[in-house]
Motif scaffolding. Structure first.
Motif, short mmCIF file in Angstrom:
data_model
loop_
_atom_site.label_atom_id
_atom_site.label_comp_id
_atom_site.label_asym_id
_atom_site.label_seq_id
_atom_site.Cartn_x
_atom_site.Cartn_y
_atom_site.Cartn_z
N GLY A 1 0.81 -1.22 0.00
CA GLY A 1 0.00 0.00 0.00
C GLY A 1 0.84 1.26 0.00
O GLY A 1 2.07 1.23 -0.02
N ASP A 2 0.14 2.40 0.02
CA ASP A 2 0.80 3.70 0.06
C ASP A 2 1.36 3.95 1.45
O ASP A 2 0.78 3.52 2.46
CB ASP A 2 -0.21 4.81 -0.27
CG ASP A 2 -0.79 4.69 -1.67
OD1 ASP A 2 -0.22 3.94 -2.49
OD2 ASP A 2 -1.81 5.35 -1.94
N VAL A 3 2.50 4.63 1.51
CA VAL A 3 3.13 4.93 2.79
C VAL A 3 3.58 6.38 2.84
O VAL A 3 3.77 7.03 1.81
CB VAL A 3 4.35 4.03 3.09
CG1 VAL A 3 3.97 2.57 3.10
CG2 VAL A 3 5.48 4.28 2.13
N ILE A 4 3.76 6.85 4.05
CA ILE A 4 4.39 8.15 4.31
C ILE A 4 5.80 7.85 4.78
O ILE A 4 5.99 7.00 5.67
CB ILE A 4 3.64 8.94 5.39
CG1 ILE A 4 2.21 9.21 4.97
CG2 ILE A 4 4.38 10.24 5.70
CD1 ILE A 4 1.33 9.72 6.10
N LEU A 5 6.77 8.50 4.21
CA LEU A 5 8.17 8.42 4.65
C LEU A 5 8.50 9.77 5.22
O LEU A 5 8.41 10.79 4.53
CB LEU A 5 9.07 8.09 3.46
CG LEU A 5 10.59 8.14 3.70
CD1 LEU A 5 11.00 7.05 4.67
CD2 LEU A 5 11.34 8.00 2.38
N CYS A 6 8.83 9.83 6.51
CA CYS A 6 9.08 11.13 7.14
C CYS A 6 10.03 10.99 8.33
O CYS A 6 10.27 9.88 8.83
CB CYS A 6 7.79 11.77 7.58
SG CYS A 6 6.91 10.90 8.91
#
Length: 91
Positions: free
Chosen positions: A80-85
């Motif tokens: 799935g889509d992820v946030i990288l931060c």
């Protein structure tokens, strides 16, 4: 503000994203981006120091597509889509 990116499922380049919260991503915002309940994915990658991924905690079982780019960064299967931060950007 520190860098943040969204990585769409499949093979895609990380796209810059700006959190709507004044101190970072809110829970509700993160859930909307990843499409469900969130899970923090911790990893070690010298290209991305002090960063984490925020992923859908059920991505592997709910039919989400494999996220090849995120998986290569984290060194594990990611769906799935992820946030990288930076870890400080999740409230």
């Amino acid at each position: 503000m520190k860098d943040a990116f969204v990585i769409k499922a499949g093979i895609s380049e990380p796209e810059p994203i700006t959190p709507k919260g004044k101190n970072g991503f809110t829970l509700r915002e993160a859930q909307k981006i990843v499409g469900g309940y969130v899970e923090m994915v911790y990893f070690q990658n010298p290209k991305y120091p002090d960063m984490v991924m925020i992923a859908n905690d059920s991505g592997a079982i709910n039919g989400s597509a494999l996220n090849v780019t995120a998986g290569a960064i984290a060194g594990q299967f990611i769906f799935g889509d992820v946030i990288l931060c930076h870890h400080s950007l999740f409230e």
